[in-house]
Write an enzyme that holds these catalytic residues in place. Sequence first.
Site, PDB file in Angstrom:
ATOM      1  N   SER A   3       0.838  -1.203   0.000  1.00  0.00           N
ATOM      2  CA  SER A   3       0.000   0.000   0.000  1.00  0.00           C
ATOM      3  C   SER A   3       0.867   1.244   0.000  1.00  0.00           C
ATOM      4  O   SER A   3       1.993   1.246   0.546  1.00  0.00           O
ATOM      5  CB  SER A   3      -0.861  -0.010   1.273  1.00  0.00           C
ATOM      6  OG  SER A   3      -1.452   1.249   1.484  1.00  0.00           O
ATOM      7  N   TYR A   7      -2.037  -1.427  10.944  1.00  0.00           N
ATOM      8  CA  TYR A   7      -2.284  -1.956   9.590  1.00  0.00           C
ATOM      9  C   TYR A   7      -1.140  -1.560   8.663  1.00  0.00           C
ATOM     10  O   TYR A   7      -0.560  -2.391   7.954  1.00  0.00           O
ATOM     11  CB  TYR A   7      -3.624  -1.428   9.038  1.00  0.00           C
ATOM     12  CG  TYR A   7      -3.720  -1.561   7.540  1.00  0.00           C
ATOM     13  CD1 TYR A   7      -3.929  -2.807   6.951  1.00  0.00           C
ATOM     14  CD2 TYR A   7      -3.541  -0.455   6.695  1.00  0.00           C
ATOM     15  CE1 TYR A   7      -3.974  -2.937   5.569  1.00  0.00           C
ATOM     16  CE2 TYR A   7      -3.579  -0.577   5.313  1.00  0.00           C
ATOM     17  CZ  TYR A   7      -3.805  -1.825   4.756  1.00  0.00           C
ATOM     18  OH  TYR A   7      -3.833  -1.951   3.389  1.00  0.00           O
ATOM     19  N   LYS A  13       2.050  -3.834   6.524  1.00  0.00           N
ATOM     20  CA  LYS A  13       2.465  -3.762   5.105  1.00  0.00           C
ATOM     21  C   LYS A  13       3.958  -3.455   5.018  1.00  0.00           C
ATOM     22  O   LYS A  13       4.690  -4.066   4.239  1.00  0.00           O
ATOM     23  CB  LYS A  13       1.652  -2.695   4.365  1.00  0.00           C
ATOM     24  CG  LYS A  13       0.178  -3.012   4.233  1.00  0.00           C
ATOM     25  CD  LYS A  13      -0.053  -4.225   3.352  1.00  0.00           C
ATOM     26  CE  LYS A  13      -1.507  -4.641   3.312  1.00  0.00           C
ATOM     27  NZ  LYS A  13      -1.693  -5.988   2.795  1.00  0.00           N
TER      28      LYS A  13
HETATM   29  P1  NAD Z   1     -10.917  -7.187   1.277  1.00  0.00           P
HETATM   30  O1  NAD Z   1     -11.107  -7.208   2.753  1.00  0.00           O
HETATM   31  O2  NAD Z   1     -12.098  -6.973   0.416  1.00  0.00           O
HETATM   32  O3  NAD Z   1     -10.182  -8.531   0.814  1.00  0.00           O
HETATM   33  C1  NAD Z   1      -9.309  -9.254   1.637  1.00  0.00           C
HETATM   34  C2  NAD Z   1      -9.792 -10.688   1.650  1.00  0.00           C
HETATM   35  O4  NAD Z   1      -8.917 -11.475   2.462  1.00  0.00           O
HETATM   36  C3  NAD Z   1     -11.199 -10.833   2.231  1.00  0.00           C
HETATM   37  O5  NAD Z   1     -11.995 -11.566   1.327  1.00  0.00           O
HETATM   38  C4  NAD Z   1     -10.985 -11.617   3.537  1.00  0.00           C
HETATM   39  O6  NAD Z   1     -12.080 -12.446   3.822  1.00  0.00           O
HETATM   40  C5  NAD Z   1      -9.713 -12.372   3.237  1.00  0.00           C
HETATM   41  N1  NAD Z   1      -8.890 -12.726   4.402  1.00  0.00           N
HETATM   42  C6  NAD Z   1      -8.454 -11.933   5.406  1.00  0.00           C
HETATM   43  N2  NAD Z   1      -7.712 -12.630   6.267  1.00  0.00           N
HETATM   44  C7  NAD Z   1      -7.644 -13.910   5.797  1.00  0.00           C
HETATM   45  C8  NAD Z   1      -7.014 -15.098   6.242  1.00  0.00           C
HETATM   46  N3  NAD Z   1      -6.310 -15.114   7.363  1.00  0.00           N
HETATM   47  N4  NAD Z   1      -7.142 -16.202   5.503  1.00  0.00           N
HETATM   48  C9  NAD Z   1      -7.877 -16.199   4.365  1.00  0.00           C
HETATM   49  N5  NAD Z   1      -8.509 -15.115   3.899  1.00  0.00           N
HETATM   50  C10 NAD Z   1      -8.387 -13.971   4.610  1.00  0.00           C
HETATM   51  O7  NAD Z   1      -9.787  -6.094   0.961  1.00  0.00           O
HETATM   52  P2  NAD Z   1      -9.304  -5.518  -0.431  1.00  0.00           P
HETATM   53  O8  NAD Z   1      -9.668  -4.093  -0.471  1.00  0.00           O
HETATM   54  O9  NAD Z   1      -9.703  -6.401  -1.546  1.00  0.00           O
HETATM   55  O10 NAD Z   1      -7.726  -5.589  -0.201  1.00  0.00           O
HETATM   56  C11 NAD Z   1      -6.942  -6.684  -0.652  1.00  0.00           C
HETATM   57  C12 NAD Z   1      -5.519  -6.477  -0.201  1.00  0.00           C
HETATM   58  O11 NAD Z   1      -5.030  -5.243  -0.694  1.00  0.00           O
HETATM   59  C13 NAD Z   1      -5.353  -6.418   1.319  1.00  0.00           C
HETATM   60  O12 NAD Z   1      -4.144  -7.053   1.664  1.00  0.00           O
HETATM   61  C14 NAD Z   1      -5.268  -4.926   1.583  1.00  0.00           C
HETATM   62  O13 NAD Z   1      -4.556  -4.646   2.761  1.00  0.00           O
HETATM   63  C15 NAD Z   1      -4.525  -4.458   0.359  1.00  0.00           C
HETATM   64  N6  NAD Z   1      -4.767  -3.035   0.064  1.00  0.00           N
HETATM   65  C16 NAD Z   1      -6.049  -2.587  -0.076  1.00  0.00           C
HETATM   66  C17 NAD Z   1      -6.283  -1.249  -0.321  1.00  0.00           C
HETATM   67  C18 NAD Z   1      -7.694  -0.711  -0.450  1.00  0.00           C
HETATM   68  O14 NAD Z   1      -7.874   0.497  -0.430  1.00  0.00           O
HETATM   69  N7  NAD Z   1      -8.713  -1.547  -0.622  1.00  0.00           N
HETATM   70  C19 NAD Z   1      -5.209  -0.359  -0.446  1.00  0.00           C
HETATM   71  C20 NAD Z   1      -3.919  -0.853  -0.315  1.00  0.00           C
HETATM   72  C21 NAD Z   1      -3.706  -2.206  -0.064  1.00  0.00           C
HETATM   73  C1  UD1 Z   2      -6.914   4.858   3.877  1.00  0.00           C
HETATM   74  C2  UD1 Z   2      -5.816   4.436   4.807  1.00  0.00           C
HETATM   75  C3  UD1 Z   2      -4.772   3.667   4.046  1.00  0.00           C
HETATM   76  C4  UD1 Z   2      -5.414   2.497   3.303  1.00  0.00           C
HETATM   77  C5  UD1 Z   2      -6.532   3.040   2.425  1.00  0.00           C
HETATM   78  C6  UD1 Z   2      -7.278   1.929   1.761  1.00  0.00           C
HETATM   79  C7  UD1 Z   2      -5.773   6.133   6.580  1.00  0.00           C
HETATM   80  C8  UD1 Z   2      -4.987   7.218   7.220  1.00  0.00           C
HETATM   81  N1  UD1 Z   2      -5.246   5.582   5.463  1.00  0.00           N
HETATM   82  O1  UD1 Z   2      -6.349   5.723   2.901  1.00  0.00           O
HETATM   83  O2  UD1 Z   2      -3.794   3.170   4.941  1.00  0.00           O
HETATM   84  O3  UD1 Z   2      -4.444   1.834   2.512  1.00  0.00           O
HETATM   85  O4  UD1 Z   2      -7.469   3.771   3.227  1.00  0.00           O
HETATM   86  O5  UD1 Z   2      -8.011   1.169   2.661  1.00  0.00           O
HETATM   87  O6  UD1 Z   2      -6.839   5.775   7.041  1.00  0.00           O
HETATM   88  N2  UD1 Z   2     -12.469  11.290   3.665  1.00  0.00           N
HETATM   89  C9  UD1 Z   2     -13.418  12.204   4.058  1.00  0.00           C
HETATM   90  N3  UD1 Z   2     -14.584  11.740   4.593  1.00  0.00           N
HETATM   91  C10 UD1 Z   2     -14.855  10.411   4.755  1.00  0.00           C
HETATM   92  C11 UD1 Z   2     -13.869   9.484   4.339  1.00  0.00           C
HETATM   93  C12 UD1 Z   2     -12.692   9.958   3.809  1.00  0.00           C
HETATM   94  O7  UD1 Z   2     -13.219  13.413   3.935  1.00  0.00           O
HETATM   95  O8  UD1 Z   2     -15.926  10.065   5.272  1.00  0.00           O
HETATM   96  C13 UD1 Z   2     -11.229  11.794   3.079  1.00  0.00           C
HETATM   97  C14 UD1 Z   2     -10.008  11.406   3.890  1.00  0.00           C
HETATM   98  O9  UD1 Z   2      -9.715  12.369   4.851  1.00  0.00           O
HETATM   99  C15 UD1 Z   2      -8.942  11.320   2.777  1.00  0.00           C
HETATM  100  C16 UD1 Z   2      -9.724  10.904   1.532  1.00  0.00           C
HETATM  101  O10 UD1 Z   2     -11.082  11.181   1.805  1.00  0.00           O
HETATM  102  O11 UD1 Z   2      -8.406  12.589   2.562  1.00  0.00           O
HETATM  103  C17 UD1 Z   2      -9.572   9.430   1.212  1.00  0.00           C
HETATM  104  O12 UD1 Z   2      -9.858   8.684   2.385  1.00  0.00           O
HETATM  105  P1  UD1 Z   2      -9.909   7.098   2.412  1.00  0.00           P
HETATM  106  O13 UD1 Z   2     -10.814   6.609   1.339  1.00  0.00           O
HETATM  107  O14 UD1 Z   2     -10.197   6.685   3.810  1.00  0.00           O
HETATM  108  O15 UD1 Z   2      -8.444   6.670   1.998  1.00  0.00           O
HETATM  109  P2  UD1 Z   2      -7.020   7.100   2.615  1.00  0.00           P
HETATM  110  O16 UD1 Z   2      -7.159   7.828   3.870  1.00  0.00           O
HETATM  111  O17 UD1 Z   2      -6.239   7.736   1.528  1.00  0.00           O
END
Ligand code: NAD
Ligand code: UD1
Length: 338
Positions: A124, A149, A153
């Site tokens: 991330s 969290y 990562k």
């Molecule tokens: P998500 O929660 O939708 O998907 C993660 C999946 O992993 C879920 O289906 C959950 O049931 C499964 N899981 C969790 N722990 C497990 C375990 N111990 N064994 C088996 N399955 C397990 O999240 P996502 O948004 O699809 O994110 C996927 C990956 O990308 C994650 O590692 C997350 O940290 C990373 N990531 C997500 C974002 C974001 O904004 N969504 C940003 C940066 C990184």
């Molecule tokens: C957040 C996490 C980041 C994670 C990512 C995806 C934090 C500090 N960072 O990123 O680690 O990888 O989510 O899961 O939490 N915002 C509002 N109102 C809301 C929600 C969000 O104003 O109700 C703003 C936030 O302040 C930010 C932007 O929208 O400026 C994006 O927020 P968000 O979607 O939560 O993502 P990040 O904070 O960038």
Amino acid sequence: MKILVTGGAGFIGSHTCVELMNAGHEVVVIDNLCNSSEKSMERVKEITGKDLAFYKGDILDRDCLNTIFTEHKIDAVIHFAGLKAVGESVYKPWEYYNNNITGTLTLTDVMRAHDVKNLIFSSSATVYGDPAEIPITENCPKGKCTNPYGWTKSMLEQILTDLHTADNSWNVILLRYFNPIGAHPTGLMGEDPNGIPNNLMPYITQVAIGKLPELGIFGNDYDTPDGTCIRDYIHVCDLATGHVAALKKIEEKAGLCIYNLGTGVGYSVLDVVNNFMEATGVNVAYSMKPRREGDVPQCYSSAQKAKEELGWEAKYGIKEMCRDSWNWQTKNPNGYKD
Ligand code: NAD
Ligand code: UD1
């Protein structure tokens, strides 16, 4: 190739399964469904017209992993499984470190026992902390994370790097995602958060559909053009194709590589709200609220390295991201629960 997708039932994992299968790969999924629904797997099959193997299991369960690697000749693993709620990680640090770190250690141990040493890991942009440069290149030093969290990562990147240093038959690709939003254009798959969403786009769509009264914008006094925070939003289908491109790099036996997956374009919170209203014609009520702890003012990528080395770049723009998020929300007002 035959790919094991951990966390494949989740938001990014399910979209990646579709792109992998469309590119001709075979897919095996392990997911414990702690933050997802098996229905997403049905939708993957519906969209692709192809089958996949699904195991409801935990990456902490060595026996389950051994069964999978014995039953399938896996070529590479794309590792999404993990807990990802930033706020929850602050009051459940043990659960986050155990699930994300012990889970990955167990997975990689079983992988090497079966001589599968090709891994793509979901990292991330959070590892950059308050970034030292904007736009953020992969050479930007990692920063101080603001929550457990984020540390999982950052630590896992180090662990996987050390694994490759000690045994360079490992091919490890660390993908640093920026802010994935949007949904599959069919409206059959999308993000299905539990309870009140923490992230911006699901909050906006739930206000737009009338489930929540208004969006609170966290801070309008940042040093940015309109005072609200700037992020690099990327369509989840673009993110998914980034993994298909990374697999090609794995096939070239690339060793250890790090790529940002973003668009290279930053949008403020107000930009997103305005684009959403323009793309959908639906009003989103909002008001200004104090800053949220841990937010950085600006976070957007340089997307050059992935373009040059993976031949990948994002295709969807912000309006399409808004349109597809809204399409998913309106077709599935209760996510996969209907
Ligand atoms: P998500 O929660 O939708 O998907 C993660 C999946 O992993 C879920 O289906 C959950 O049931 C499964 N899981 C969790 N722990 C497990 C375990 N111990 N064994 C088996 N399955 C397990 O999240 P996502 O948004 O699809 O994110 C996927 C990956 O990308 C994650 O590692 C997350 O940290 C990373 N990531 C997500 C974002 C974001 O904004 N969504 C940003 C940066 C990184
Ligand atoms: C957040 C996490 C980041 C994670 C990512 C995806 C934090 C500090 N960072 O990123 O680690 O990888 O989510 O899961 O939490 N915002 C509002 N109102 C809301 C929600 C969000 O104003 O109700 C703003 C936030 O302040 C930010 C932007 O929208 O400026 C994006 O927020 P968000 O979607 O939560 O993502 P990040 O904070 O960038």
